[in-house]
Motif scaffolding. Structure first.
Motif, PDB file in Angstrom:
ATOM      1  N   THR A 194      -8.009   4.947  -4.162  1.00 34.77           N
ATOM      2  CA  THR A 194      -6.856   5.721  -4.619  1.00 34.77           C
ATOM      3  C   THR A 194      -5.709   4.772  -4.963  1.00 34.77           C
ATOM      4  OG1 THR A 194      -5.970   5.991  -2.367  1.00 34.77           O
ATOM      5  CG2 THR A 194      -7.503   7.685  -3.147  1.00 34.77           C
ATOM      6  N   GLU A 195      -4.631   5.317  -5.547  1.00 36.58           N
ATOM      7  CA  GLU A 195      -3.365   4.619  -5.797  1.00 36.58           C
ATOM      8  C   GLU A 195      -3.521   3.392  -6.706  1.00 36.58           C
ATOM      9  OE1 GLU A 195      -2.032   3.803  -1.845  1.00 36.58           O
ATOM     10  OE2 GLU A 195      -1.333   5.849  -1.499  1.00 36.58           O
ATOM     11  N   GLY A 196      -4.489   3.449  -7.610  1.00 36.20           N
ATOM     12  CA  GLY A 196      -4.725   2.351  -8.531  1.00 36.20           C
ATOM     13  C   GLY A 196      -5.897   1.476  -8.149  1.00 36.20           C
ATOM     14  N   ASN A 197      -6.339   1.545  -6.894  1.00 38.44           N
ATOM     15  CA  ASN A 197      -7.513   0.796  -6.465  1.00 38.44           C
ATOM     16  C   ASN A 197      -8.778   1.241  -7.197  1.00 38.44           C
ATOM     17  OD1 ASN A 197      -6.840  -0.994  -3.882  1.00 38.44           O
ATOM     18  ND2 ASN A 197      -5.669   0.914  -3.703  1.00 38.44           N
ATOM     19  N   GLU A 198      -8.775   2.493  -7.660  1.00 36.96           N
ATOM     20  CA  GLU A 198      -9.951   2.996  -8.373  1.00 36.96           C
ATOM     21  C   GLU A 198     -10.182   2.274  -9.689  1.00 36.96           C
ATOM     22  OE1 GLU A 198      -6.492   5.766  -9.494  1.00 36.96           O
ATOM     23  OE2 GLU A 198      -7.181   4.645  -7.726  1.00 36.96           O
ATOM     24  N   LYS A 233      -9.967  12.245   0.480  1.00 37.84           N
ATOM     25  CA  LYS A 233      -9.647  11.802  -0.885  1.00 37.84           C
ATOM     26  C   LYS A 233     -10.309  10.461  -1.179  1.00 37.84           C
ATOM     27  CE  LYS A 233      -5.181  14.193  -1.245  1.00 37.84           C
ATOM     28  NZ  LYS A 233      -3.705  14.010  -1.362  1.00 37.84           N
ATOM     29  N   GLU A 234     -10.291   9.560  -0.196  1.00 40.22           N
ATOM     30  CA  GLU A 234     -10.941   8.259  -0.359  1.00 40.22           C
ATOM     31  C   GLU A 234     -12.456   8.425  -0.517  1.00 40.22           C
ATOM     32  OE1 GLU A 234      -9.978   5.037  -0.483  1.00 40.22           O
ATOM     33  OE2 GLU A 234      -7.816   5.291  -0.235  1.00 40.22           O
ATOM     34  N   ILE A 235     -13.037   9.243   0.339  1.00 41.84           N
ATOM     35  CA  ILE A 235     -14.491   9.449   0.285  1.00 41.84           C
ATOM     36  C   ILE A 235     -14.895  10.060  -1.051  1.00 41.84           C
ATOM     37  CG2 ILE A 235     -16.393  10.784   1.260  1.00 41.84           C
ATOM     38  CD1 ILE A 235     -15.630   8.421   2.989  1.00 41.84           C
ATOM     39  N   GLN A 236     -14.139  11.044  -1.497  1.00 47.78           N
ATOM     40  CA  GLN A 236     -14.454  11.671  -2.778  1.00 47.78           C
ATOM     41  C   GLN A 236     -14.301  10.686  -3.921  1.00 47.78           C
ATOM     42  OE1 GLN A 236     -15.880  14.629  -3.045  1.00 47.78           O
ATOM     43  NE2 GLN A 236     -16.124  14.204  -5.248  1.00 47.78           N
ATOM     44  N   GLY A 237     -13.265   9.848  -3.853  1.00 46.71           N
ATOM     45  CA  GLY A 237     -13.088   8.833  -4.887  1.00 46.71           C
ATOM     46  C   GLY A 237     -14.239   7.848  -4.924  1.00 46.71           C
ATOM     47  N   LEU A 238     -14.732   7.447  -3.764  1.00 52.35           N
ATOM     48  CA  LEU A 238     -15.869   6.537  -3.683  1.00 52.35           C
ATOM     49  C   LEU A 238     -17.112   7.171  -4.290  1.00 52.35           C
ATOM     50  CD1 LEU A 238     -17.298   3.963  -2.703  1.00 52.35           C
ATOM     51  CD2 LEU A 238     -17.446   5.014  -0.429  1.00 52.35           C
ATOM     52  N   ILE A 239     -17.350   8.428  -3.956  1.00 55.98           N
ATOM     53  CA  ILE A 239     -18.530   9.130  -4.479  1.00 55.98           C
ATOM     54  C   ILE A 239     -18.449   9.261  -5.999  1.00 55.98           C
ATOM     55  CG2 ILE A 239     -19.692  11.374  -4.530  1.00 55.98           C
ATOM     56  CD1 ILE A 239     -18.935  11.625  -1.512  1.00 55.98           C
ATOM     57  N   GLU A 240     -17.268   9.602  -6.512  1.00 52.66           N
ATOM     58  CA  GLU A 240     -17.108   9.751  -7.962  1.00 52.66           C
ATOM     59  C   GLU A 240     -17.314   8.426  -8.685  1.00 52.66           C
ATOM     60  OE1 GLU A 240     -13.282  11.510  -8.474  1.00 52.66           O
ATOM     61  OE2 GLU A 240     -13.909  13.489  -7.711  1.00 52.66           O
ATOM     62  N   LEU A 241     -16.795   7.341  -8.140  1.00 54.31           N
ATOM     63  CA  LEU A 241     -16.999   6.034  -8.754  1.00 54.31           C
ATOM     64  C   LEU A 241     -18.473   5.647  -8.746  1.00 54.31           C
ATOM     65  CD1 LEU A 241     -13.938   4.102  -7.267  1.00 54.31           C
ATOM     66  CD2 LEU A 241     -14.347   4.519  -9.699  1.00 54.31           C
ATOM     67  N   ALA A 242     -19.159   5.951  -7.653  1.00 53.04           N
ATOM     68  CA  ALA A 242     -20.586   5.643  -7.567  1.00 53.04           C
ATOM     69  C   ALA A 242     -21.390   6.467  -8.566  1.00 53.04           C
ATOM     70  CB  ALA A 242     -21.088   5.893  -6.145  1.00 53.04           C
ATOM     71  N   VAL A 287      -4.124  -4.494 -12.740  1.00 51.49           N
ATOM     72  CA  VAL A 287      -5.471  -4.800 -12.245  1.00 51.49           C
ATOM     73  C   VAL A 287      -6.214  -5.662 -13.258  1.00 51.49           C
ATOM     74  CG1 VAL A 287      -7.708  -3.833 -11.588  1.00 51.49           C
ATOM     75  CG2 VAL A 287      -5.586  -2.715 -10.835  1.00 51.49           C
ATOM     76  N   ARG A 288      -6.133  -5.299 -14.527  1.00 50.11           N
ATOM     77  CA  ARG A 288      -6.859  -6.048 -15.566  1.00 50.11           C
ATOM     78  C   ARG A 288      -6.340  -7.478 -15.678  1.00 50.11           C
ATOM     79  NH1 ARG A 288      -6.886  -2.462 -18.916  1.00 50.11           N
ATOM     80  NH2 ARG A 288      -9.054  -1.788 -18.780  1.00 50.11           N
ATOM     81  N   ARG A 289      -5.019  -7.673 -15.570  1.00 53.06           N
ATOM     82  CA  ARG A 289      -4.458  -9.019 -15.655  1.00 53.06           C
ATOM     83  C   ARG A 289      -4.983  -9.898 -14.525  1.00 53.06           C
ATOM     84  NH1 ARG A 289       0.489  -8.136 -14.299  1.00 53.06           N
ATOM     85  NH2 ARG A 289       0.371  -9.232 -12.308  1.00 53.06           N
ATOM     86  N   ARG A 290      -4.979  -9.369 -13.318  1.00 49.16           N
ATOM     87  CA  ARG A 290      -5.458 -10.158 -12.185  1.00 49.16           C
ATOM     88  C   ARG A 290      -6.979 -10.370 -12.246  1.00 49.16           C
ATOM     89  NH1 ARG A 290      -2.098  -9.770  -6.614  1.00 49.16           N
ATOM     90  NH2 ARG A 290      -0.314 -10.866  -7.495  1.00 49.16           N
ATOM     91  N   MET A 291      -7.697  -9.381 -12.714  1.00 43.02           N
ATOM     92  CA  MET A 291      -9.148  -9.514 -12.844  1.00 43.02           C
ATOM     93  C   MET A 291      -9.486 -10.618 -13.842  1.00 43.02           C
ATOM     94  SD  MET A 291     -11.862  -8.021 -11.451  1.00 43.02           S
ATOM     95  CE  MET A 291     -11.331  -6.340 -11.057  1.00 43.02           C
ATOM     96  N   PRO A 294       0.825  -1.203   0.000  1.00 41.27           N
ATOM     97  CA  PRO A 294       0.000   0.000   0.000  1.00 41.27           C
ATOM     98  C   PRO A 294       0.862   1.258   0.000  1.00 41.27           C
ATOM     99  CG  PRO A 294      -0.897  -1.601   1.518  1.00 41.27           C
ATOM    100  CD  PRO A 294       0.417  -2.159   1.045  1.00 41.27           C
ATOM    101  N   GLY A 295       0.481   2.207  -0.803  1.00 41.61           N
ATOM    102  CA  GLY A 295       1.277   3.413  -1.017  1.00 41.61           C
ATOM    103  C   GLY A 295       1.916   3.427  -2.386  1.00 41.61           C
ATOM    104  N   ASP A 296       2.156   2.231  -2.953  1.00 45.56           N
ATOM    105  CA  ASP A 296       2.657   2.145  -4.320  1.00 45.56           C
ATOM    106  C   ASP A 296       1.525   2.425  -5.302  1.00 45.56           C
ATOM    107  OD1 ASP A 296       5.065   1.382  -3.239  1.00 45.56           O
ATOM    108  OD2 ASP A 296       4.789  -0.758  -3.635  1.00 45.56           O
ATOM    109  N   LEU A 297       1.870   3.016  -6.427  1.00 48.14           N
ATOM    110  CA  LEU A 297       0.884   3.276  -7.471  1.00 48.14           C
ATOM    111  C   LEU A 297       0.805   2.059  -8.389  1.00 48.14           C
ATOM    112  CD1 LEU A 297       1.749   6.992  -8.361  1.00 48.14           C
ATOM    113  CD2 LEU A 297      -0.024   6.127  -6.815  1.00 48.14           C
TER     114      LEU A 297
END
Length: 295
Positions: free
Chosen positions: A79-83, A111-120, A59-63, A50-53
């Motif tokens: 954030t950090e690629g989790n999005e 930042k996390e909350i805003q990212g969650l809202i934007e994804l939703a 993500v697509r390969r593992r998915m 965690p902390g690495d970008l």
């Protein structure tokens, strides 16, 4: 209540004593191909943390590896690629439980909350999880967590919003339970030192406690699993056989009683050897090199 000291009796689950090792491995493959309700997405390769970008390609390969075996994917951060996780899950036709990772840093939390809202708002979230075990870690007070939950509920009223924590937290934190649209409970017999042969009964007890606290709200088991190696904890012994049997019993119960479970986890992650010890790195159904275990 613990089942560790009780006299052996009918324990439910699969009668593994009737199967040889090869038959159990075949049952694992059959169960895997039948599909799970949900799977927690392990983001980090060996050497990452965690902390690495993290890149979209990773993500697509593992998915692509895990998508054939699950209906839902759970992510832990925005954030950090989790999005990329919920966006790419949609490419594979999967539903998503998307988490905002909360801690003691309120700037990062926003930042996390805003990212969650934007994804939703963009249509990538089926269930929003505001925080993961933040009360268990004592990173936030109840009032601080409630403020984040209400912020998200106000911003995305069309999406069910919950909070993830150990099953018993919803009994002792009724204000949190009341604020959630649904109860997102982590249930780990291993971490409570339960022997594997009693673990299914113990998990059912955990689930029942969460149901009682929920008072009619839907309960989802957001994490459960068993490590394939590492240190033991009281009567809970890691190992390939115990991890395999726990997975099979969990999936049998999930399918027969329509219990919604997100299994933890998809891939082994080496960075987790910190606070959890060696055992933390071995919770995946696939190893750190993305090879399926138990076969």
């Amino acid at each position: 209540m613990s089942f560790r000291k009780e006299k052996k009796r009918s324990l439910g689950g699969i009668p593994f004593h009737d199967y040889n090792a090869q038959q159990i491995r075949e049952l694992f493959l059959k169960t895997l191909h039948q599909g799970m309700h949900g799977l927690c997405f392990s983001l980090y390769e060996d050497g990452q943390k965690p902390g690495d970008l993290i890149s979209e390609d990773q993500v697509r390969r593992r998915m692509r590896i895990i998508a054939p075996y699950t209906q839902w994917i759970r992510s832990f951060s925005c954030t950090e690629g989790n999005e990329f996780i919920p966006k790419i899950a949609r490419e594979f036709g999967l539903k998503t439980m998307v988490g905002a990772w909360l801690g003691s840093d309120h700037e990062k939390n926003q930042k996390e909350i805003q990212g969650l809202i934007e994804l939703a708002e963009a249509g990538f979230v089926d269930i929003a999880a505001v925080g993961n075990e933040v009360l268990y870690r004592k990173d936030l007070t109840e009032d601080e967590l409630l403020a984040y939950i209400h912020q998200v509920k106000k911003a995305i009223p069309q999406i069910p919003v919950g909070y993830v924590d150990a099953y018993y937290e919803f009994t002792i934190k009724p204000r949190i339970t009341e604020a959630c649209d649904l109860i997102l409970a982590n249930c780990y017999p291993f971490w409570e030192g339960c022997a594997q042969e009693y673990s299914l009964l113990y998990m059912k007890q955990m689930y029942q406690q969460a149901l009682e606290a929920a008072q009619g709200k839907k309960v989802i088991i957001t994490e459960t699993g068993w490590p394939s190696q590492g240190e033991s904890l009281e009567d809970a012994l890691p190992g390939t056989s115990n991890a395999l049997q726990y997975f099979l019993n969990t999936q049998k119960w999930s399918q027969e009683e329509a219990i919604e479970i997100f299994y933890f986890s998809s891939f082994d992650e080496s960075w987790k050897v910190g606070a959890e010890g060696e055992v933390g790195a071995y919770w995946g159904l696939w190893d750190k090199n993305e090879q399926l275990k138990f076969v």
